[in-house]
Design a protein around this motif. Structure first.
Motif, PDB file in Angstrom:
ATOM      1  N   ARG A  10       0.770  -1.249  -0.019  1.00  0.00           N
ATOM      2  CA  ARG A  10       0.044  -0.003  -0.076  1.00  0.00           C
ATOM      3  C   ARG A  10       0.667   1.268  -0.070  1.00  0.00           C
ATOM      4  O   ARG A  10       0.379   2.176  -0.376  1.00  0.00           O
ATOM      5  N   SER A  12       2.108   3.322   2.618  1.00  0.00           N
ATOM      6  CA  SER A  12       1.642   4.506   3.397  1.00  0.00           C
ATOM      7  C   SER A  12       2.978   5.233   3.932  1.00  0.00           C
ATOM      8  O   SER A  12       3.041   6.476   4.173  1.00  0.00           O
ATOM      9  N   ASN A  13       3.909   4.502   4.251  1.00  0.00           N
ATOM     10  CA  ASN A  13       5.070   5.048   4.500  1.00  0.00           C
ATOM     11  C   ASN A  13       5.755   5.932   3.386  1.00  0.00           C
ATOM     12  O   ASN A  13       6.432   7.000   3.704  1.00  0.00           O
ATOM     13  N   GLU A 173       5.303   5.290  12.636  1.00  0.00           N
ATOM     14  CA  GLU A 173       6.172   5.107  11.297  1.00  0.00           C
ATOM     15  C   GLU A 173       6.118   6.389  10.655  1.00  0.00           C
ATOM     16  O   GLU A 173       7.141   6.794   9.982  1.00  0.00           O
TER      17      GLU A 173
HETATM   18  C1  GRF Z   1       5.226  -1.152   7.607  1.00  0.00           C
HETATM   19  O1  GRF Z   1       4.751  -1.632   9.162  1.00  0.00           O
HETATM   20  C2  GRF Z   1       6.708  -1.167   7.738  1.00  0.00           C
HETATM   21  O2  GRF Z   1       7.282  -1.103   8.892  1.00  0.00           O
HETATM   22  C3  GRF Z   1       6.755  -2.560   7.345  1.00  0.00           C
HETATM   23  O3  GRF Z   1       6.087  -2.921   6.365  1.00  0.00           O
HETATM   24  C4  GRF Z   1       4.809  -2.267   6.491  1.00  0.00           C
HETATM   25  C5  GRF Z   1       4.597  -1.407   5.381  1.00  0.00           C
HETATM   26  O4  GRF Z   1       3.366  -0.383   5.348  1.00  0.00           O
HETATM   27  N1  GRF Z   1       8.182  -2.922   6.784  1.00  0.00           N
HETATM   28  P1  GRF Z   1       3.097   0.556   4.260  1.00  0.00           P
HETATM   29  O5  GRF Z   1       3.274  -0.371   2.617  1.00  0.00           O
HETATM   30  O6  GRF Z   1       4.259   1.735   4.225  1.00  0.00           O
HETATM   31  O7  GRF Z   1       1.934   1.011   4.519  1.00  0.00           O
END
Ligand code: GRF
Length: 213
Positions: A10, A12-13, A173
């Motif tokens: 997805r 989101s980070n 995060e």
């Molecule tokens: C996050 O929890 C990150 O820490 C882990 O995978 C997840 C990714 O989420 N490595 P997103 O794709 O950034 O929403």
């Protein structure tokens, strides 16, 4: 610093990094979002938001090495200087990691060195820990190791499930990763052994994020 964000889902980070890097004084430019899955949600979002995207499908490459060579080539074509892994779900070989040594970072949803690997929230709950969190670290060949850049802590509440705890960590995060990228891209860090230290030898607590309970 021309930066690529590598995602598998997805993203989101990645969105949090892009939003922060829109600040004209930000030291990094998110120049590419790449994925091993050409149908990843994160790629769609990046494209809609005017960012160059690349899908390098790991399934059409005969080996992990072939896939990584294609990825490396793509990064070169986009003149990428730095990589942020953000939910990138392929293990990277020492060859790839060494090509990018000191120029590749990752976010992990636990307070490393605890809970390397997957299912971090369920494992933290099963162990009964009271503090959980997330970590941004330099990537080295060993999975979820490498000098820690910054961490954020969250409380574990009595009513938590892996889902609620994971959501509390994810909110941190989204604050922590942009903060860590600024620390690294701004040239404010040096690496000494397994530690990151402030460039001038003195860093306050800007690598630790503790939200109010
Ligand atoms: C996050 O929890 C990150 O820490 C882990 O995978 C997840 C990714 O989420 N490595 P997103 O794709 O950034 O929403």
């Amino acid at each position: 610093m021309r930066t690529a964000v590598l995602v598998s889902g997805r993203g989101s980070n990645m969105q949090a990094l892009v939003a922060d890097a829109r600040d004209p004084t930000h030291p990094a430019d998110i120049a590419l979002v790449a994925s091993n899955d050409p149908s990843a949600e994160g790629l769609k979002w990046a494209k809609q938001n005017g960012i160059a995207v690349a899908g390098v499908d790991h399934r059409i490459h005969a080996s992990r090495e072939d896939f990584e060579r294609a990825l490396h080539l793509t990064l070169g074509l986009h003149r990428i200087e730095f990589i942020c892994l953000a939910g990138f779900m392929r293990l990277l070989t020492p060859w790839f990691v060494n090509q990018w040594s000191g120029r590749i970072i990752n976010i992990h949803p636990a307070l490393l060195p605890s809970y390397r690997g997957l299912q971090t929230h369920a494992r933290a709950l099963a162990d009964g820990v009271k503090i959980h969190g997330c970590t941004v670290h330099y990537v080295v060949p060993a999975m979820d190791e490498g000098p820690i850049i910054a961490q954020a802590a969250v409380p574990v509440l009595d009513a938590d499930t892996p889902t609620t705890l994971g959501a509390r960590v994810l909110a941190q995060e989204h604050l922590l990763y942009p903060h860590a990228l600024r620390l690294v891209a701004g040239g404010g860090l040096r690496i000494e052994g397994n530690r990151t230290l402030g460039a001038r030898g003195a860093r306050d607590t800007d690598d630790l994020v503790v939200p109010p309970l």
